[in-house]
Design an enzyme around this catalytic site. Structure first.
Site, PDB file in Angstrom:
ATOM      1  N   ASP A 478       0.849  -1.105  -0.021  1.00 61.46           N
ATOM      2  CA  ASP A 478       0.022  -0.021  -0.105  1.00 61.46           C
ATOM      3  C   ASP A 478       0.924   1.281  -0.187  1.00 61.46           C
ATOM      4  O   ASP A 478       2.151   1.351   0.379  1.00 61.46           O
ATOM      5  CB  ASP A 478      -0.729   0.027   1.137  1.00 61.46           C
ATOM      6  CG  ASP A 478      -2.042   1.061   0.954  1.00 61.46           C
ATOM      7  OD1 ASP A 478      -2.058   1.596   0.124  1.00 61.46           O
ATOM      8  OD2 ASP A 478      -2.720   1.101   2.150  1.00 61.46           O
ATOM      9  N   GLU A 512       0.857   8.046  -5.002  1.00 59.82           N
ATOM     10  CA  GLU A 512       0.344   6.662  -4.712  1.00 59.82           C
ATOM     11  C   GLU A 512       1.340   5.658  -5.474  1.00 59.82           C
ATOM     12  O   GLU A 512       1.100   4.558  -5.108  1.00 59.82           O
ATOM     13  CB  GLU A 512      -1.152   6.696  -5.316  1.00 59.82           C
ATOM     14  CG  GLU A 512      -2.144   7.459  -4.437  1.00 59.82           C
ATOM     15  CD  GLU A 512      -2.487   6.697  -2.970  1.00 59.82           C
ATOM     16  OE1 GLU A 512      -1.944   5.366  -2.982  1.00 59.82           O
ATOM     17  OE2 GLU A 512      -2.969   7.550  -2.266  1.00 59.82           O
ATOM     18  N   ASP A 546      -3.136  -2.699  -2.794  1.00 55.19           N
ATOM     19  CA  ASP A 546      -4.302  -1.749  -2.431  1.00 55.19           C
ATOM     20  C   ASP A 546      -4.797  -1.017  -3.701  1.00 55.19           C
ATOM     21  O   ASP A 546      -3.755  -0.290  -4.120  1.00 55.19           O
ATOM     22  CB  ASP A 546      -4.023  -1.117  -1.378  1.00 55.19           C
ATOM     23  CG  ASP A 546      -5.363  -0.549  -0.925  1.00 55.19           C
ATOM     24  OD1 ASP A 546      -6.503  -1.049  -0.392  1.00 55.19           O
ATOM     25  OD2 ASP A 546      -5.406   1.013  -0.987  1.00 55.19           O
TER      26      ASP A 546
END
Length: 685
Positions: A478, A512, A546
């Site tokens: 993640d 991200e 994720d």
């Protein structure tokens, strides 16, 4: 076969008309960027270019695809990303036939369908549209606010070449007054605001004392004169100075005017009205509204008559959890014994003015270790964080005595104070479990959850799985943190039974996407952890990411695994996008597996009838050859391994849930405190 039986469910998706011949042959556009971007920046920049070009245009591979003819697009221009300005030029290359049966080409068609939905929603009149959500009916109204009912939508293309529409009824709370007027009514500051003249949203930091007529902006104009020059003060009062920030960069305060901002409200802001709003829908009513909205969308957008989609579903076998012996939930291990325990020393820090361990906590810990066949030493810290170096010395001495974790009993603390105390203890290699007082023995759920968290932070394994699974090592990845500075992290369950839970040291990153090299570094650390435990490398690894897997994020890791002869499966686990499932007959329960198209499946890991309509996870098998049902079986069972929740299970498999908690905690506390913390001490649960 891992399932107990099969059933049929309705999904909140609807089949619409087939794509026409022109939609199956979008325009292809070559993109030239100057200067040429780095490898990590290419795909985000192409997505930006697609938005700047206009029309129904999306990224496709290393170029663009469009359902809009080139003559209506913006074929050249400039854009900025990460402080760098780029010039772009688009070169039309004719139409490119795409086959919906090809997963990659169908993905491009689905992106075009989603953009088409956005564009057509924006043209609707008499409704409130935000992205892929449309709200069309007033549900409730109060002084200065109203609640609209509508739905969040999605549109994509099936392998048969037809549009598929997903509909999830939702509500939107709208404020009908400026921030200045809202505050004048005595309301507290909302957390977020939006511009009154467009829909850009901001984090609201604070009110300012500055005079807006005197507050200078870059370029020489005052804050008030700047907005007046844009024509934004016509018919509006400017109000006071409010400091806001872009949610993507909240460390950079920006001055604004309370008269030009509108609160973005939540139920928390309307807590006095919450009982009368009744925003929770029973599943029967939710499904009725879903059908109604689907018919309305099909008519208004010209996509045909919707037909509800049914799917075959399978009930997976229930996980078998083991403490010292079989348990139904982690809290049972406090009574029958932990799966793996060793001699342990725990310390108590009391910040409530009382002395010593509460008898019921001491008794519960001694019972757990007695049932586990391990010895326990309980210490008390006679120091206070306000003592500075003396407190650090007390922690150092506790560590020398073998203390592995600290239970803190304290009155409620501000989050900043909690984080400061946790970081201080971690600096000495001591994870902490904070438990608020007053605390009563009857509050068993609360203090047993705290004790389970304390034991996991001390490096003890509360429970494990009993059964056979494809992968011997499951690793969750993640990226998260705070503000614009994020961390990529991983946690893993070692062994088919998940008998060792570990974490890896997160790496700082800008967004991200986890860089390829970092993914491999994190994975390599888990492989070495497995080798230390088992004396060999695993035969198969389950990699859980994720959210969506950014293109090529795992390329380096998968190549390295192949060189080592380690089989692998890469699965994207999405908390959203799975829609809803409704029973055709009877009731639903945990462990419902719904195979879909393209190595994709839904997995209902946790469901309670009283919590409304089930929201399954959406999982995509990105790489590997394990059958989907076997993957679903292991992933479902891994949701039972999270040690710090004694009575309820999380939706996510434990390695991914742990990775999520890890990167968030590191975002709060920082990374420099972790060098003394053992990898088996789950300091973040």
């Amino acid at each position: 076969m891992n399932h107990l039986g099969k059933t049929e469910v309705f999904l909140n998706r609807f089949a619409l008309r087939p794509l026409n011949p022109e939609e199956l042959r979008p325009w292809r556009l070559e993109v030239v960027l100057d200067p040429p971007p780095g490898r990590e920046e290419v795909y985000p920049l192409l997505a930006q270019v697609a938005r700047r070009a206009g029309g129904v245009t999306v990224r496709m591979g290393d170029g663009l695809a469009s359902w809009s003819p080139p003559e209506v697009l913006v074929l050249e221009g400039t854009l900025a990303r990460m402080g760098q300005t780029y010039a772009y030029r688009l070169y039309p290359k004719g139409r490119k036939p795409l086959d919906p049966k090809d997963p990659g080409e169908r993905s491009a068609l689905s992106s075009l369908a989603r953009r088409l939905l956005q564009e057509r929603l924006r043209r609707l009149e008499g409704v409130w549209v935000e992205g892929l959500a449309v709200y069309r009916r007033e549900h409730a109204r109060g002084p200065g606010w109203r609640v609209l009912g509508g739905a969040v939508l999605d549109l994509w293309v099936s392998d048969s070449g037809a549009f598929l529409l997903e509909v999830d009824p939702a509500y939107r709370i709208l404020c009908e007054m400026s921030l200045e007027a809202w505050l004048a009514q005595g309301h507290p500051l909302p957390k977020r605001v939006r511009n009154a003249y467009d829909r850009r949203t901001w984090e609201l930091l604070r009110l300012g004392e500055e005079d807006p007529k005197e507050l200078p902006l870059p370029g020489g104009l005052s804050l008030l004169d700047y907005h007046a020059s844009k024509g934004r003060l016509q018919g509006r009062e400017g109000g006071r100075v409010a400091w806001v920030a872009d949610p993507k960069d909240p460390r950079k305060p920006i001055p604004h005017l309370t008269g030009l901002l509108v609160p973005v409200l939540t139920l928390e802001d309307l807590h006095e009205e919450e009982g009368s709003l009744a925003l929770s829908l029973p599943w029967e009513e939710r499904r009725r509204r879903t059908r109604e909205i689907a018919s309305w969308i099909g008519r208004r957008l010209g996509l045909g008559t919707p037909e509800a989609v049914r799917a075959q579903a399978y009930r997976l076998s229930i996980p078998k959890l083991m403490g010292r012996r079989a348990v139904s939930k982690p809290a049972d291990a406090l009574r029958v014994g932990l799966y793996r325990a060793q001699e342990t020393a725990l310390a108590l820090l009391r910040l409530d003015g009382a002395q010593g361990w509460p008898e019921f906590l001491r008794r519960a810990l001694l019972q757990a270790f007695g049932a586990s066949g391990a010895s326990l030493r309980l210490h008390t810290l006679h120091a206070h964080p306000s003592q500075g170096l003396a407190f650090r010395e007390a922690l150092r001495k506790a560590k020398e005595k073998g203390v592995q974790a600290v239970l803190v009993l304290t009155p409620p603390m501000a989050w900043e104070d909690r984080n400061r105390l946790k970081a201080l203890l971690l600096r000495e290699g001591l994870p902490s479990q904070i438990l608020n007082v007053p605390l009563r023995e009857e509050e068993r759920h609360r203090w047993e959850n705290a004790l389970l968290g304390l034991l996991a932070k001390a490096g003890l394994q509360v429970v494990a799985l009993s059964g056979a699974y494809p992968a011997e090592l499951a690793v969750g990845f993640d990226a998260g943190g705070r503000e614009s500075f994020r961390f990529g992290g991983a946690a893993c369950a070692v062994g088919g039974d998940g008998g060792h839970l570990l974490w890896t040291l997160p790496e700082a990153q800008a967004g991200e996407r986890i860089p390829q090299e970092v993914v491999w570094d994190l994975l390599e650390e888990t492989l070495w952890a497995f080798r230390r435990k088992a004396g060999r490398l695993p035969s198969r690894v389950l990699l859980l990411r994720d959210g969506r897997v950014p293109q090529d994020e795992f390329a380096l890791a998968l190549e390295a695994l192949a060189r080592e002869g380690i089989a692998y499966d890469l699965v994207s686990v999405r908390k959203s996008g799975g829609g809803r499932v409704y029973p055709v007959q009877g009731r639903l329960a945990d462990g419902l597996y719904v195979p879909l198209e393209d190595r994709t499946f839904l997995l209902l890991t946790v469901h309670r009838d009283f919590r409304g309509t089930p929201r399954p996870l959406k999982l995509v098998h990105e790489a590997g050859d394990t059958p989907l049902e076997a993957l679903a079986h292991q992933i479902f069972h891994l949701t039972r391994l999270y040690p710090a929740s004694g009575f309820a299970f999380p939706r996510l498999p434990a390695p991914l849930h742990l990775a999520d908690r890890l990167v968030k905690e590191v975002g709060r506390l920082g990374i420099r405190h972790l060098k003394e913390v053992d990898r088996e001490k789950l300091f973040f649960v």
